[in-house]
Design a protein around this motif. Structure first.
Motif, PDB file in Angstrom:
ATOM      1  N   LEU A 281       0.822  -1.169   0.016  1.00  0.00           N
ATOM      2  CA  LEU A 281       0.490  -0.076  -0.225  1.00  0.00           C
ATOM      3  C   LEU A 281       1.049   1.732  -0.487  1.00  0.00           C
ATOM      4  O   LEU A 281       0.797   2.171  -0.164  1.00  0.00           O
ATOM      5  N   LEU A 282       2.031   1.265   0.597  1.00  0.00           N
ATOM      6  CA  LEU A 282       2.476   2.353   0.881  1.00  0.00           C
ATOM      7  C   LEU A 282       3.990   2.425  -0.144  1.00  0.00           C
ATOM      8  O   LEU A 282       3.816   3.512  -0.699  1.00  0.00           O
ATOM      9  N   LEU A 283       4.555   1.517  -0.433  1.00  0.00           N
ATOM     10  CA  LEU A 283       5.484   0.983  -1.097  1.00  0.00           C
ATOM     11  C   LEU A 283       5.578   0.464  -2.713  1.00  0.00           C
ATOM     12  O   LEU A 283       7.143   0.761  -3.876  1.00  0.00           O
ATOM     13  N   SER A 284       5.001  -0.409  -3.222  1.00  0.00           N
ATOM     14  CA  SER A 284       4.836  -1.411  -4.318  1.00  0.00           C
ATOM     15  C   SER A 284       5.072  -0.529  -5.335  1.00  0.00           C
ATOM     16  O   SER A 284       3.874  -0.082  -5.826  1.00  0.00           O
ATOM     17  N   PRO A 285       5.834  -0.953  -6.515  1.00  0.00           N
ATOM     18  CA  PRO A 285       5.190  -0.108  -7.727  1.00  0.00           C
ATOM     19  C   PRO A 285       4.172  -0.435  -8.809  1.00  0.00           C
ATOM     20  O   PRO A 285       3.949   0.814  -8.849  1.00  0.00           O
ATOM     21  N   GLY A 286       3.573  -1.269  -7.609  1.00  0.00           N
ATOM     22  CA  GLY A 286       1.918  -1.499  -8.663  1.00  0.00           C
ATOM     23  C   GLY A 286      -0.047  -1.192  -7.797  1.00  0.00           C
ATOM     24  O   GLY A 286      -0.271  -0.766  -8.150  1.00  0.00           O
ATOM     25  N   LYS A 287       1.360  -0.297  -6.439  1.00  0.00           N
ATOM     26  CA  LYS A 287      -0.056   0.386  -5.695  1.00  0.00           C
ATOM     27  C   LYS A 287       0.287   0.828  -4.598  1.00  0.00           C
ATOM     28  O   LYS A 287       0.015   1.830  -3.659  1.00  0.00           O
ATOM     29  N   GLY A 288       1.828   1.454  -4.069  1.00  0.00           N
ATOM     30  CA  GLY A 288       1.973   2.450  -3.537  1.00  0.00           C
ATOM     31  C   GLY A 288       1.852   3.605  -3.588  1.00  0.00           C
ATOM     32  O   GLY A 288       1.634   4.422  -4.532  1.00  0.00           O
ATOM     33  N   ILE A 289       0.877   4.159  -2.371  1.00  0.00           N
ATOM     34  CA  ILE A 289       0.526   5.266  -2.595  1.00  0.00           C
ATOM     35  C   ILE A 289       1.574   6.844  -2.552  1.00  0.00           C
ATOM     36  O   ILE A 289       1.289   7.512  -3.948  1.00  0.00           O
ATOM     37  N   ILE A 290       2.881   6.194  -2.363  1.00  0.00           N
ATOM     38  CA  ILE A 290       3.649   7.610  -3.080  1.00  0.00           C
ATOM     39  C   ILE A 290       3.900   7.531  -4.231  1.00  0.00           C
ATOM     40  O   ILE A 290       4.159   9.030  -5.326  1.00  0.00           O
ATOM     41  N   TRP A 291       3.638   6.812  -5.646  1.00  0.00           N
ATOM     42  CA  TRP A 291       4.202   6.548  -6.605  1.00  0.00           C
ATOM     43  C   TRP A 291       2.436   7.512  -7.746  1.00  0.00           C
ATOM     44  O   TRP A 291       2.991   7.759  -8.211  1.00  0.00           O
ATOM     45  N   PHE A 292       1.201   6.873  -7.044  1.00  0.00           N
ATOM     46  CA  PHE A 292       0.041   7.281  -7.688  1.00  0.00           C
ATOM     47  C   PHE A 292      -0.373   8.556  -7.719  1.00  0.00           C
ATOM     48  O   PHE A 292      -1.144   9.416  -7.451  1.00  0.00           O
ATOM     49  N   ALA A 293       0.250   9.081  -6.030  1.00  0.00           N
ATOM     50  CA  ALA A 293       0.120  10.742  -5.877  1.00  0.00           C
ATOM     51  C   ALA A 293       1.562  11.346  -5.081  1.00  0.00           C
ATOM     52  O   ALA A 293       1.565  11.088  -3.956  1.00  0.00           O
ATOM     53  N   PRO A 294       2.195  11.377  -6.420  1.00  0.00           N
ATOM     54  CA  PRO A 294       3.294  11.802  -5.503  1.00  0.00           C
ATOM     55  C   PRO A 294       3.658  13.068  -4.550  1.00  0.00           C
ATOM     56  O   PRO A 294       5.160  12.983  -4.172  1.00  0.00           O
ATOM     57  N   PHE A 417       3.974  -6.130  -7.963  1.00  0.00           N
ATOM     58  CA  PHE A 417       5.064  -5.862  -7.276  1.00  0.00           C
ATOM     59  C   PHE A 417       6.496  -5.533  -8.093  1.00  0.00           C
ATOM     60  O   PHE A 417       7.328  -5.462  -7.733  1.00  0.00           O
ATOM     61  N   ILE A 418       6.831  -5.577  -9.526  1.00  0.00           N
ATOM     62  CA  ILE A 418       7.422  -5.907 -11.141  1.00  0.00           C
ATOM     63  C   ILE A 418       7.941  -4.781 -11.377  1.00  0.00           C
ATOM     64  O   ILE A 418       6.259  -4.182 -12.064  1.00  0.00           O
ATOM     65  N   PRO A 419       8.293  -3.976 -12.017  1.00  0.00           N
ATOM     66  CA  PRO A 419       7.842  -2.417 -11.694  1.00  0.00           C
ATOM     67  C   PRO A 419       8.026  -2.303 -13.010  1.00  0.00           C
ATOM     68  O   PRO A 419       6.818  -1.254 -13.432  1.00  0.00           O
ATOM     69  N   ASN A 420       8.779  -3.160 -13.690  1.00  0.00           N
ATOM     70  CA  ASN A 420       8.254  -2.649 -15.455  1.00  0.00           C
ATOM     71  C   ASN A 420       6.944  -2.934 -15.743  1.00  0.00           C
ATOM     72  O   ASN A 420       6.891  -2.621 -16.848  1.00  0.00           O
ATOM     73  N   TYR A 421       6.194  -3.713 -14.259  1.00  0.00           N
ATOM     74  CA  TYR A 421       4.380  -4.150 -14.959  1.00  0.00           C
ATOM     75  C   TYR A 421       3.666  -2.924 -14.230  1.00  0.00           C
ATOM     76  O   TYR A 421       2.174  -3.278 -14.082  1.00  0.00           O
ATOM     77  N   SER A 422       4.085  -2.016 -13.708  1.00  0.00           N
ATOM     78  CA  SER A 422       3.713  -0.852 -12.927  1.00  0.00           C
ATOM     79  C   SER A 422       2.500  -0.888 -13.703  1.00  0.00           C
ATOM     80  O   SER A 422       2.763  -0.152 -14.871  1.00  0.00           O
ATOM     81  N   PRO A 423       1.232  -0.712 -12.651  1.00  0.00           N
ATOM     82  CA  PRO A 423       0.357  -0.067 -13.934  1.00  0.00           C
ATOM     83  C   PRO A 423       0.725   1.154 -14.464  1.00  0.00           C
ATOM     84  O   PRO A 423      -0.165   1.997 -15.438  1.00  0.00           O
ATOM     85  N   ILE A 424       1.322   2.411 -13.502  1.00  0.00           N
ATOM     86  CA  ILE A 424       2.113   3.362 -14.073  1.00  0.00           C
ATOM     87  C   ILE A 424       2.101   3.522 -15.393  1.00  0.00           C
ATOM     88  O   ILE A 424       2.532   4.528 -16.450  1.00  0.00           O
ATOM     89  N   ILE A 425       3.734   2.996 -15.746  1.00  0.00           N
ATOM     90  CA  ILE A 425       3.698   2.940 -16.963  1.00  0.00           C
ATOM     91  C   ILE A 425       2.754   2.139 -18.110  1.00  0.00           C
ATOM     92  O   ILE A 425       3.019   2.155 -18.943  1.00  0.00           O
ATOM     93  N   GLY A 426       2.505   0.915 -17.632  1.00  0.00           N
ATOM     94  CA  GLY A 426       1.934   0.291 -18.537  1.00  0.00           C
ATOM     95  C   GLY A 426       0.737   1.139 -19.473  1.00  0.00           C
ATOM     96  O   GLY A 426       0.474   0.632 -20.539  1.00  0.00           O
ATOM     97  N   HIS A 427       0.019   1.351 -18.743  1.00  0.00           N
ATOM     98  CA  HIS A 427      -1.387   2.594 -19.130  1.00  0.00           C
ATOM     99  C   HIS A 427      -0.766   2.985 -20.194  1.00  0.00           C
ATOM    100  O   HIS A 427      -1.183   3.596 -20.845  1.00  0.00           O
TER     101      HIS A 427
END
Length: 515
Positions: A281-294, A417-427
């Protein structure tokens, strides 16, 4: 600024945000949560029953051969006005029954656009109460709306925006006021918000703990809890009890004949290792709050500054956030899939943003530059979130339909959990590909199955693979169904002009005022 002028600013802010959210809306209901709640609204309005009048509805409990949604009454109640409005419009236009259903679904999907605009106005009001100037408060409301992962949820008919509204409203109306009568009135309104939150999601009751502590715990006195404080807590609890507990009990009784039976399946579990959920919820590349709300990178220094001048409020914010963070960290479906970012943390974004807004006012030039870059990054990230539907991305990487159970450690492993599959990149990867396809006229054409309008996806199975080449806007879906591009273009231009006009009204209302 006088009260009349301030009300005009709030009105124009509401209309501006509302028009933006309508313009970028999806106009569809496809997740199991959305469809289950929508079908309940349909049955309630059309047949006067709480059981669903369709075969095999998603996320439902069968009792005596009748299917009832799992979900509580709050979000269903919120969607009823938009159902009536859109269904009436469809009837006036004499649309065919299948198209009438599509238009009505699209209308209900706009429920959270209204709620999103309401949240923006409440947040603006809260910012001004904590000393922000009018222009700064407007800016912070826009930043909350457009640069955090709350934005894609305004396109969905899901509970998180309603819960965010209830948290924010409860927080704002619990703040101390000078007059006793006004204080009691404010406490009742706060209780209505919190009660409606419980009516929307029963686990929301957990938030009563920090809210009650905020009311009764007096940090300015040696006698921490007083009779007067207890009286204030009781005033607050009256609407909580009536709406939250009474409403939920009545709703359960009408469905299952038992006020304590909420209809949820027994498989709901809290067995995720807490370190997995916290990291996720806090740090994972696919769900971490700091990545989806920098912008949340600034939360800790902002909260420390905020706490120096607003100790009770700062403690309430942290209490609300962490008590829910710990709960959802051990929940079997901690990621809230398939969704954009940490779904279960969406309701806390507005109150987490408040200390950041206050902190920005006194920040150094360097911090303000960092703030600007984080906001810009957040907007870019949300563009991917609003353009590609989350479930479509999971299809793209082969993780939907789900291949594993929620309690499997490798459930959605790539997306989480895998950075290059993060929805941020994938979308964004899908966005650039699909945009090129649309520019060249290679967008998909979809057919609707008129006999299966109660299904999650009322399109033939053979068309569902085309979804990976779609873009998640109402006007693109209209294009996919074969509606004239001229009609679509006219509607887009009209909505764009309305958005621009409300923006100008907001700007003009500010230009003639002084802070």
């Amino acid at each position: 600024m006088n009260i009349h002028s301030l009300q005009k600013v709030k009105l124009y802010l509401f209309l501006f945000i509302f028009s933006i959210l309508i313009l970028i809306s999806g106009g569809r209901l496809v997740s199991s949560d959305e469809v289950s709640m929508y079908l309940t609204i349909e049955s309630l309005v059309q047949h006067g029953t709480l059981y669903i009048h369709h075969d095999n509805p998603p996320n439902s409990t069968i009792v005596d051969g009748k299917a009832y949604t799992w979900y509580e009454a709050g979000n269903i109640t919120s969607g009823i006005p938009m159902y009536f409005l859109s269904n009436t419009i469809a009837s006036v236009l004499s649309l065919p029954e299948s198209m009438k259903s599509i238009v009505t679904r699209a209308g209900v999907s706009l429920t959270n656009s209204f709620i999103g605009a309401w949240i923006a106005v409440l947040f603006f009001t809260l910012c001004t109460r904590f000393g922000l100037k009018i222009h700064a408060a407007i800016s912070m409301s826009l930043i909350l709306t457009l640069s955090t992962f709350i934005l894609p949820y305004y396109k969905l008919f899901m509970r998180e925006p309603t819960l965010a509204l209830c948290i924010l409203g409860g927080f704002m109306y619990l703040l101390p006021t000078g007059q006793k009568v006004k204080r009691n009135h404010s406490l009742i309104i706060a209780g209505v918000f919190i009660g409606y939150g419980i009516l929307t999601k029963l686990v929301f009751v957990l938030n009563l703990i920090p809210f009650l502590l905020f009311i009764i715990w007096d940090t300015s006195s040696q006698k921490k809890i007083t009779i007067e404080k207890i009286k204030l807590a009781l005033i607050f609890l009256i609407p909580v009890a009536i709406i939250g507990f009474g409403g939920t009990g009545l709703y359960n009784y009408l469905r299952f004949g038992n006020p304590y039976d909420n209809g949820y399946p027994d498989v709901i579990a809290f067995n995720t290792p807490i370190y997995v959920g916290l990291f996720g919820l806090l740090l994972s590349p696919g769900k971490g709050i700091i990545w989806f709300a920098p912008i949340m990178f600034l939360f800790i220094p902002a909260w420390k500054y905020f706490r120096r001048f607003n100790l009770p409020e700062a403690n309430l914010i942290v209490g609300l956030f962490f008590i829910n963070l710990l709960l959802y960290s051990i929940f079997v479906a901690w990621g809230g899939d398939g969704s954009w970012g940490p779904r279960y943390l969406v309701p806390f974004l507005p109150i987490l943003m408040l200390p950041i807004a206050v902190y920005y006012n006194q920040a150094t030039r360097l911090v303000k530059k960092i703030f600007f870059l984080l906001v810009l990054a957040g907007i870019i990230i949300q563009i991917g979130g609003v353009t590609i539907y989350p479930g479509v991305y999971l299809r793209e990487i082969g993780e939907y339909p789900y291949q594993r159970n929620f309690d499997d450690p490798e459930f959605l492993h790539k997306a989480h959990f895998i950075p290059n599959y993060s929805p941020i990149i994938g979308h964004w990867r899908m966005l650039t590909r699909n945009f090129d396809e649309h520019i060249t006229g290679e967008y998909p054409l979809l057919r609707f199955n008129n006999t299966r309008m109660g299904d999650r996806l009322p399109i033939p199975v053979e068309d569902q693979s085309k979804l990976q080449h779609t873009m998640d806007f109402w006007f693109t879906y209209a294009l996919y169904t074969g509606i004239s591009t001229k009609i679509i273009l006219v509607l887009v231009i009209m909505l764009s002009l309305i958005t621009g006009a409300t923006g100008l009204l907001l700007r003009n209302s500010l230009s003639y005022q002084t802070d």
